[in-house]
Each structure stands twice: as C-alpha cells, then as structure tokens.
Design a protein around this motif. Structure first.
Motif, PDB file in Angstrom:
ATOM      1  N   ARG A  16       0.482  -1.047  -0.111  1.00 35.99           N
ATOM      2  CA  ARG A  16      -0.152   0.177   0.597  1.00 35.99           C
ATOM      3  C   ARG A  16       1.139   1.751  -0.072  1.00 35.99           C
ATOM      4  O   ARG A  16       2.286   1.019   0.429  1.00 35.99           O
ATOM      5  N   SER A  17       0.089   2.906  -0.703  1.00 36.80           N
ATOM      6  CA  SER A  17       1.108   3.474  -0.666  1.00 36.80           C
ATOM      7  C   SER A  17       1.498   4.241   0.834  1.00 36.80           C
ATOM      8  O   SER A  17       0.383   3.948   1.526  1.00 36.80           O
ATOM      9  N   LYS A  18       1.909   4.148   1.115  1.00 37.58           N
ATOM     10  CA  LYS A  18       3.049   5.230   1.832  1.00 37.58           C
ATOM     11  C   LYS A  18       2.433   6.354   2.561  1.00 37.58           C
ATOM     12  O   LYS A  18       2.375   7.289   2.045  1.00 37.58           O
ATOM     13  N   PRO A  19       1.919   7.092   3.953  1.00 39.33           N
ATOM     14  CA  PRO A  19       1.437   7.773   4.462  1.00 39.33           C
ATOM     15  C   PRO A  19       1.847   8.690   4.459  1.00 39.33           C
ATOM     16  O   PRO A  19       1.770  10.015   3.906  1.00 39.33           O
ATOM     17  N   GLY A  20       3.684   8.938   4.227  1.00 38.10           N
ATOM     18  CA  GLY A  20       4.260   9.715   4.176  1.00 38.10           C
ATOM     19  C   GLY A  20       4.887  10.621   2.053  1.00 38.10           C
ATOM     20  O   GLY A  20       5.678  10.916   1.986  1.00 38.10           O
ATOM     21  N   GLY A  21       4.389   9.508   1.640  1.00 36.75           N
ATOM     22  CA  GLY A  21       4.116   9.779   0.154  1.00 36.75           C
ATOM     23  C   GLY A  21       4.070  10.923  -0.850  1.00 36.75           C
ATOM     24  O   GLY A  21       4.607  11.629  -1.240  1.00 36.75           O
ATOM     25  N   TYR A  22       2.668  11.341  -0.465  1.00 35.17           N
ATOM     26  CA  TYR A  22       1.664  12.313  -0.698  1.00 35.17           C
ATOM     27  C   TYR A  22       2.914  13.451   0.361  1.00 35.17           C
ATOM     28  O   TYR A  22       3.565  14.683  -0.317  1.00 35.17           O
ATOM     29  N   ALA A  23       3.063  14.152   0.901  1.00 35.67           N
ATOM     30  CA  ALA A  23       3.932  14.999   2.359  1.00 35.67           C
ATOM     31  C   ALA A  23       5.325  15.008   1.508  1.00 35.67           C
ATOM     32  O   ALA A  23       5.671  15.965   1.322  1.00 35.67           O
ATOM     33  N   ALA A  24       6.110  13.837   0.964  1.00 34.06           N
ATOM     34  CA  ALA A  24       7.782  14.011   0.762  1.00 34.06           C
ATOM     35  C   ALA A  24       6.993  14.842  -1.378  1.00 34.06           C
ATOM     36  O   ALA A  24       7.702  15.893  -1.455  1.00 34.06           O
ATOM     37  N   ALA A  25       5.595  14.186  -1.729  1.00 33.37           N
ATOM     38  CA  ALA A  25       5.373  15.045  -2.989  1.00 33.37           C
ATOM     39  C   ALA A  25       5.490  16.232  -2.989  1.00 33.37           C
ATOM     40  O   ALA A  25       5.927  17.018  -3.512  1.00 33.37           O
ATOM     41  N   ALA A  26       4.557  16.405  -1.705  1.00 35.86           N
ATOM     42  CA  ALA A  26       3.911  18.074  -1.128  1.00 35.86           C
ATOM     43  C   ALA A  26       4.908  19.000  -0.887  1.00 35.86           C
ATOM     44  O   ALA A  26       5.177  19.689  -0.814  1.00 35.86           O
ATOM     45  N   GLY A  27       6.076  17.959  -0.039  1.00 35.17           N
ATOM     46  CA  GLY A  27       7.591  18.864   0.016  1.00 35.17           C
ATOM     47  C   GLY A  27       8.612  19.141  -1.100  1.00 35.17           C
ATOM     48  O   GLY A  27       9.016  20.185  -1.034  1.00 35.17           O
ATOM     49  N   LEU A  28       8.591  18.785  -1.961  1.00 34.96           N
ATOM     50  CA  LEU A  28       9.446  18.552  -3.417  1.00 34.96           C
ATOM     51  C   LEU A  28       8.705  20.055  -3.322  1.00 34.96           C
ATOM     52  O   LEU A  28       9.288  19.945  -5.458  1.00 34.96           O
ATOM     53  N   ALA A  29       7.795  19.518  -3.957  1.00 30.02           N
ATOM     54  CA  ALA A  29       6.799  20.965  -5.332  1.00 30.02           C
ATOM     55  C   ALA A  29       7.149  22.303  -4.935  1.00 30.02           C
ATOM     56  O   ALA A  29       7.339  22.566  -5.896  1.00 30.02           O
ATOM     57  N   PRO A  30       7.922  22.538  -4.146  1.00 31.95           N
ATOM     58  CA  PRO A  30       8.857  24.348  -4.259  1.00 31.95           C
ATOM     59  C   PRO A  30       9.501  23.955  -4.894  1.00 31.95           C
ATOM     60  O   PRO A  30       9.714  25.075  -5.196  1.00 31.95           O
ATOM     61  N   LEU A  31      10.104  23.219  -4.057  1.00 33.66           N
ATOM     62  CA  LEU A  31      11.499  22.877  -5.000  1.00 33.66           C
ATOM     63  C   LEU A  31      11.942  23.244  -6.758  1.00 33.66           C
ATOM     64  O   LEU A  31      12.250  23.869  -7.235  1.00 33.66           O
ATOM     65  N   VAL A  32      10.467  22.309  -7.057  1.00 31.73           N
ATOM     66  CA  VAL A  32      10.568  22.158  -8.541  1.00 31.73           C
ATOM     67  C   VAL A  32      10.201  23.485  -9.233  1.00 31.73           C
ATOM     68  O   VAL A  32      11.037  23.853  -9.788  1.00 31.73           O
ATOM     69  N   ALA A  33       9.036  23.992  -8.530  1.00 28.93           N
ATOM     70  CA  ALA A  33       8.532  25.169  -8.616  1.00 28.93           C
ATOM     71  C   ALA A  33       9.819  26.320  -8.968  1.00 28.93           C
ATOM     72  O   ALA A  33       9.383  27.279  -9.468  1.00 28.93           O
ATOM     73  N   ALA A  34      10.467  26.262  -8.149  1.00 28.85           N
ATOM     74  CA  ALA A  34      11.369  27.732  -7.499  1.00 28.85           C
ATOM     75  C   ALA A  34      12.728  27.141  -8.985  1.00 28.85           C
ATOM     76  O   ALA A  34      12.555  28.705  -9.295  1.00 28.85           O
ATOM     77  N   ILE A  35      13.061  25.869  -9.594  1.00 31.37           N
ATOM     78  CA  ILE A  35      14.162  25.700 -10.138  1.00 31.37           C
ATOM     79  C   ILE A  35      12.969  26.187 -11.509  1.00 31.37           C
ATOM     80  O   ILE A  35      13.802  26.473 -12.362  1.00 31.37           O
ATOM     81  N   VAL A  36      11.882  26.033 -12.084  1.00 31.64           N
ATOM     82  CA  VAL A  36      11.339  26.224 -13.165  1.00 31.64           C
ATOM     83  C   VAL A  36      11.382  28.176 -13.625  1.00 31.64           C
ATOM     84  O   VAL A  36      11.632  28.950 -14.160  1.00 31.64           O
ATOM     85  N   VAL A  37      11.030  28.178 -12.207  1.00 31.41           N
ATOM     86  CA  VAL A  37      10.556  29.568 -12.167  1.00 31.41           C
ATOM     87  C   VAL A  37      12.131  30.114 -12.270  1.00 31.41           C
ATOM     88  O   VAL A  37      12.369  31.555 -13.170  1.00 31.41           O
ATOM     89  N   ALA A  66      15.708  27.834   0.602  1.00 30.54           N
ATOM     90  CA  ALA A  66      14.282  27.762   1.422  1.00 30.54           C
ATOM     91  C   ALA A  66      13.847  26.640   0.665  1.00 30.54           C
ATOM     92  O   ALA A  66      13.206  25.654   1.444  1.00 30.54           O
ATOM     93  N   ALA A  67      13.093  26.056  -0.094  1.00 34.17           N
ATOM     94  CA  ALA A  67      12.307  25.040  -0.360  1.00 34.17           C
ATOM     95  C   ALA A  67      13.722  23.670  -1.017  1.00 34.17           C
ATOM     96  O   ALA A  67      12.671  22.754  -0.007  1.00 34.17           O
ATOM     97  N   LEU A  68      14.626  23.829  -1.021  1.00 34.75           N
ATOM     98  CA  LEU A  68      15.628  22.449  -1.000  1.00 34.75           C
ATOM     99  C   LEU A  68      15.289  21.942   0.166  1.00 34.75           C
ATOM    100  O   LEU A  68      15.490  20.851   0.494  1.00 34.75           O
ATOM    101  N   VAL A  69      15.477  23.021   1.535  1.00 35.51           N
ATOM    102  CA  VAL A  69      15.583  22.202   3.027  1.00 35.51           C
ATOM    103  C   VAL A  69      14.193  22.082   3.037  1.00 35.51           C
ATOM    104  O   VAL A  69      14.088  21.212   4.348  1.00 35.51           O
TER     105      VAL A  69
END
Length: 334
Positions: A16-37, A66-69
């Motif tokens: 089953r999907s781990k509960p922390g999977g969405y949290a990890a994706a949500a945490g990395l989303a700002p980093l991806v957005a910052a790189i694109v911008v 900050a998004a990386l951290v």
C-alpha cells in the motif's frame, strides 16, 4: 473457511502507498516550482533591455535554498511531514503566482506600465524607501491598534448592555439600524471637526468601524445563549453580575470572535482613508503620496506591508480565539 468466490484483498499491506508519500511530494513541489521559475527568469528576455535585474534573482535563489531545505525535511523527517503536507501546495502556488506576475509584466508586458510594475521594481521600491516604510508601518500599527481596541471595548460594552437589558435594546437598536450601515469613512468631516489632532480623528473613525460588527455579534451571541444555562446558574444562587460575565458572555464568545474578525477587516479598510485625511505619516499617507507621483511600484510595496500586517494580526487573533475557546473545541468546529 472462506468461500473461493468471495472477494478478498490480495494486496499485501506493505504494497500500500505510504502515508508519507504525499507529504514528500508536497514538500518537493516548491523546489520544482522554484527551479522552473528561476530557469524562466534566466532564459526569457526582458521587454525593457535597460532593466537590470538584481534583487529579484537573489530572491529566487533564496527561495530555491529554502525550498530545498523544506523538501529534504519533508522527505527524510517524519515529524515534519504534516507541515510539508499542509504548506507545500500553498508555497508552490505562491511561487507560481509570482512567476505569472513576472511573465505578465517584466517579460511579456501584458499589463500596462507604470500601473503594473514587475517584482523587481516593487522589491527595489521596498529597499529604496525601507526607512520611510518602517516609520510609516509603525505609525499605522499604532493607529489601527488604538482604534481597534477602542472599537472592541465600546462594542463589547454596548453589545452586553443591549443583549442583556431589554430597555437598552429598545432604545439602542434603532440607533444601530440607522448609524451602523453607514460606512465609517462617511464620518470623516465630523471626525475632523470633533478632534483637532488628525491622529485622534483617525482613531475615532477606526473605532467606529470596529464598533458596529462587534456590537451586533455580541448582541446576537448573548441573545442566543440557551435559557437552560441561566436556569441552572440561578438554581445555584447566581447573581445578575455572575449571569452576565460568567454565563452569558463566555457562552457568546464564538459569536463575539466573529465580530472581532469582521472588526479587524473594517479597521484596515478605514485605516487607508483615515491616514489620507490630515495625517502626515502611515502607510495610507505613503500610499497616497506615491500614487500622486505615479510611483506605483512603491504603492504596491506599501500594499504588501499592509497585507503582511493584516495577515499577522489575523493570525494572532486566531491564536487568541483558540486559547479562549479551547474548552469548546469538542462542541464547535473551526
């Protein structure tokens, strides 16, 4: 024994999907957005070739760090995953909105200048007038807090009187129906005549704007307290003062806090007008002065500071509400 035709869950629990999977994706989303911008800002040319971007790229780089951290913490630290899950999407949306703002102004000039400056010009305005803005922010904070406290005290007093005493409600409600709906800014001439000091007239205007919602919601809260509360208190020998301040007012607090929130919004709406009439300091005064000189970048800088102030005071008020109404969390949802 289970029937062979009965559906069973053949999926192993470990699959089953781990509960922390969405949290990890949500945490990395700002980093991806910052790189694109950051990449878009570097690749796309500016409409104005003479515009030298200095501050905005530094802000993007700081956002990237900050998004990386934030992303690493959300990926590795389980205790931080609820925070990453809650704030990651919001942070990502904020970065994307700033990117759209930059594209629509600095890169593609879809919005007309000087009314819609880009992020670089607004940040430059914040830095250039930082000391004036700091002094104006302190002045505005004094004015809005003074008027807010005055309005809250007057609203609670009149609300308790009209909510508890029938005679006070009989004489007070007609005045509330007549005076209350009138915007506080309509009383600017009267406030200027009543007070020689512009600061005092501003306090009076803000207090009037806060007074009406606090009064009405306090009256409503006290009027809707179940009569059984008073019956039980009277059976135990409670006096009128105890019924008002220990039974009626605490039970009406959810409604009172709605009035406090509405009053905070009314205070900031009135602040701009109060500071443009006679006051020689404050964010509203700075706002009007820069608007007259067509310095719209500095106008947006003042609006940004005002938004930060409003958000901070509302957050503080929410904390107070949670503290005061902690005993009602099981009864009232928020």
């Amino acid at each position: 024994m289970l029937d062979e035709h009965e559906p069973t869950n053949t999926r192993h629990p470990r699959q089953r999907s781990k509960p922390g999977g969405y949290a990890a994706a949500a945490g990395l989303a700002p980093l991806v957005a910052a790189i694109v911008v950051w990449a878009l800002n570097r690749v796309l040319p500016n409409v104005d070739p003479d515009l030298d971007l200095k501050i905005y790229p530094l802000v993007l780089e700081a956002t990237f760090v900050a998004a990386l951290v934030f992303g690493v913490a959300g990926w590795l630290w389980k205790g931080f995953q609820p925070t990453a899950r809650s704030y990651g999407p919001l942070w990502t949306a904020a970065i994307c909105l700033v990117c759209v703002w930059d594209l629509a102004t600095t890169k593609w000039a879809l919005l007309p200048m000087p009314y819609f400056p880009g992020p670089e010009l607004v940040l430059q305005g914040l830095i250039d007038d930082r000391w004036i803005l700091l002094e104006s922010a302190v002045s505005s904070l004094k004015l809005v807090l003074s008027g807010y406290v005055l309005g809250v005290l007057a609203g609670l007093a009149s609300g308790v009187l009209m909510g508890w005493f029938k005679q006070a409600r009989y004489w007070g409600m007609p005045m509330m129906k007549v005076v209350g709906p009138i915007p506080a800014t309509a009383f600017v001439p009267l406030a200027m005549l009543a007070f020689d000091d512009a600061f005092l007239s501003g306090i009076a205007l803000i207090g009037l704007a806060v007074w009406f919602p606090v009064t009405m919601l306090t009256i409503s809260g006290i009027a809707n307290v179940p009569s059984s509360y008073f019956d039980v208190a009277r059976t135990l020998g409670a006096k009128p003062g105890y019924l008002i301040f220990r039974v009626a007012l605490p039970a009406a607090m959810p409604s009172v806090f709605i009035g406090l929130f509405m009053g905070m919004g009314a205070a900031f709406l009135t602040l701009v007008v109060a500071e443009t009439v006679g006051v020689r300091s404050g964010l509203g005064w700075y706002f009007k002065m820069q608007k007259d000189y067509f310095e719209y970048a500095k106008v947006y800088a003042a609006l940004f500071i005002m938004a930060v102030f409003f958000s901070g005071l509302m957050t503080l008020l929410f904390k107070v509400r949670d503290r005061v109404l902690g005993w009602q969390k099981g009864v009232i949802r928020w």
